[in-house]
Design an enzyme around this catalytic site. Structure first.
Site, PDB file in Angstrom:
ATOM      1  N   ARG A 179      -9.761 -17.812  11.988  1.00 13.81           N
ATOM      2  CA  ARG A 179     -10.616 -17.032  11.104  1.00 13.81           C
ATOM      3  C   ARG A 179     -10.864 -17.861   9.849  1.00 13.81           C
ATOM      4  O   ARG A 179      -9.952 -18.541   9.347  1.00 13.81           O
ATOM      5  CB  ARG A 179      -9.945 -15.711  10.707  1.00 13.81           C
ATOM      6  CG  ARG A 179      -9.976 -14.642  11.795  1.00 13.81           C
ATOM      7  CD  ARG A 179     -11.405 -14.153  12.088  1.00 13.81           C
ATOM      8  NE  ARG A 179     -11.448 -13.099  13.081  1.00 13.81           N
ATOM      9  CZ  ARG A 179     -11.787 -13.281  14.361  1.00 13.81           C
ATOM     10  NH1 ARG A 179     -12.104 -14.475  14.809  1.00 13.81           N
ATOM     11  NH2 ARG A 179     -11.842 -12.243  15.183  1.00 13.81           N
ATOM     12  N   GLU A 198     -18.715 -15.480   6.832  1.00 11.07           N
ATOM     13  CA  GLU A 198     -19.772 -15.885   7.757  1.00 11.07           C
ATOM     14  C   GLU A 198     -20.727 -14.714   8.012  1.00 11.07           C
ATOM     15  O   GLU A 198     -20.293 -13.572   7.972  1.00 11.07           O
ATOM     16  CB  GLU A 198     -19.192 -16.412   9.080  1.00 11.07           C
ATOM     17  CG  GLU A 198     -18.308 -15.451   9.841  1.00 11.07           C
ATOM     18  CD  GLU A 198     -17.640 -16.134  11.041  1.00 11.07           C
ATOM     19  OE1 GLU A 198     -17.858 -15.621  12.145  1.00 11.07           O
ATOM     20  OE2 GLU A 198     -16.917 -17.141  10.888  1.00 11.07           O
ATOM     21  N   HIS A 204     -19.346 -19.946  15.075  1.00 10.43           N
ATOM     22  CA  HIS A 204     -18.443 -18.974  15.727  1.00 10.43           C
ATOM     23  C   HIS A 204     -18.771 -18.835  17.224  1.00 10.43           C
ATOM     24  O   HIS A 204     -19.107 -17.751  17.706  1.00 10.43           O
ATOM     25  CB  HIS A 204     -18.520 -17.606  15.028  1.00 10.43           C
ATOM     26  CG  HIS A 204     -17.295 -16.762  15.244  1.00 10.43           C
ATOM     27  ND1 HIS A 204     -16.794 -15.889  14.322  1.00 10.43           N
ATOM     28  CD2 HIS A 204     -16.460 -16.659  16.315  1.00 10.43           C
ATOM     29  CE1 HIS A 204     -15.714 -15.283  14.798  1.00 10.43           C
ATOM     30  NE2 HIS A 204     -15.495 -15.732  16.030  1.00 10.43           N
TER      31      HIS A 204
HETATM   32  C1  DGY Z   1     -12.515 -12.667  18.683  1.00 11.13           C
HETATM   33  O1  DGY Z   1     -12.538 -12.116  19.791  1.00 11.13           O
HETATM   34  O2  DGY Z   1     -11.728 -12.324  17.817  1.00 11.13           O
HETATM   35  C2  DGY Z   1     -13.459 -13.759  18.453  1.00 11.13           C
HETATM   36  O3  DGY Z   1     -13.462 -14.236  17.175  1.00 11.13           O
HETATM   37  C3  DGY Z   1     -14.856 -13.407  18.898  1.00 11.13           C
HETATM   38  O4  DGY Z   1     -15.320 -14.623  19.414  1.00 11.13           O
END
Ligand code: DGY
Length: 321
Positions: free
Chosen positions: A240, A269, A287
């Protein structure tokens, strides 16, 4: 429940997932894929028994409190769940589920791509070609760094961290890791454990982040901890954005304290810090960790499996609250 349960699906999902949702539920789908803001989320929840949300929906305490009483379950189409106030949901008796496992390989593949892209100056090379600025092969230009024989330090050795370790071992890298608890030898597969994540940082030629975003991990990568890393190390983030303090990382990439960074996730983001795009030594993706059709379908089916179990009065397999 005599009628099919009613659910609000906040984002457009792969066709096969939407078809199954529409078959098994009175499903409110998001045809135009407009990400709902707080008001739209609450409006969409009206008359619904459950929500199928994604990582772009902020389901904070104030949203949970304002949800209609009828909403009894929130299934997130993601493994991460920092966008949901899970404690507040628990207090209101709302069940929350996520989608672990199915995105492990896709995300580890992206981490490997970032690691290679950052080590081998892929973005810079790509940009040079597209700008028609390449004037030919040269023995000493555009030199990157080998990954084979180097140390990969993995912060958070869950499923995705371990899947990246497997890929990196195949490339001849040695694995060091930190994790809340030490793994069993069969999962560790020879990786070197560091109980203290700060102590781990000093070992990595590449440091890859795979920890959840929590109050404890927010801005884990800051100037002080960058100072613990090897001179010229590579930082990879598929976890993250909030785990990294942008200004500090950008300063370290500018000064050469760090060699390069491969980043798939960003704080705030899609409005990432402008400093990243201005740097040659960043390899940036929007992402894409779980962004394959197969994986996104599997995530959608898993979210529906959880809703199915809940509405059938069974324990949802991926319950987090
Ligand atoms: C998640 O599933 O947490 C991812 O960041 C989405 O791609």
């Amino acid at each position: 429940m005599s009628q099919k349960p009613e659910i609000f699906v906040t984002r457009k999902l792969p066709k096969a997932v939407e078809e199954r949702a529409a078959r098994d539920y009175r499903a409110h789908l998001n045809g135009p894929d407009d990400p709902p803001d707080r008001d739209a989320l609450l409006k969409g929840a009206e008359g619904c028994d459950g929500l199928l949300v994604t990582t772009t929906d902020r389901v904070d305490n104030s949203v949970i409190e304002a949800l209609p009483d009828r909403v009894k379950v929130i299934a997130t189409f993601s493994v991460g769940f920092e966008h949901i106030d899970v404690a507040a949901a628990k207090d209101r008796g709302i069940v929350v589920t996520n989608t672990p496992d199915v995105l492990t390989d896709a995300t580890a593949d992206i981490a490997l791509l970032l690691m290679l892209g950052a080590a081998r100056r892929a973005s810079e090379g790509e940009r040079m070609i597209r700008a028609h600025a390449w004037d030919g092969w040269a023995p000493t230009r555009m030199l990157g760094t080998d990954l084979g024989g180097k140390v990969l330090a993995i912060v958070g050795m869950g499923r995705i961290g371990r899947a990246l370790a497997k890929r990196a071992r195949a490339m001849g890298m040695t694995i060091h890791y930190s994790n809340r608890s030490r793994l069993s030898p069969d999962l560790e597969e020879g990786a070197v454990y560091h109980a203290d994540p700060e102590e781990l940082l000093a070992h990595g030629d590449v440091v890859s982040l795979h920890c959840p975003l929590t109050p404890q991990t927010r801005h884990f990568i800051d100037t002080r901890r960058i100072g613990l890393m090897k001179q010229g190390a590579i930082l990879v983030n598929t976890a993250r954005g909030g785990v990294v303090k942008d200004d500090d990382l950008i300063a370290a990439l500018k000064s050469g304290r760090l060699g390069s960074a491969g980043l798939d996730v960003f704080e705030g983001e899609p409005n990432l810090h402008k400093g990243y795009a201005a740097l040659e030594n960043t390899f940036l993706l929007p992402h894409l960790g779980s962004a394959t059709l197969e994986t996104r379908e599997a995530m959608g089916f898993k979210a529906l499996d959880n809703l199915d179990a809940f509405f059938a009065g069974k324990a949802p397999p991926d319950r987090i609250a």
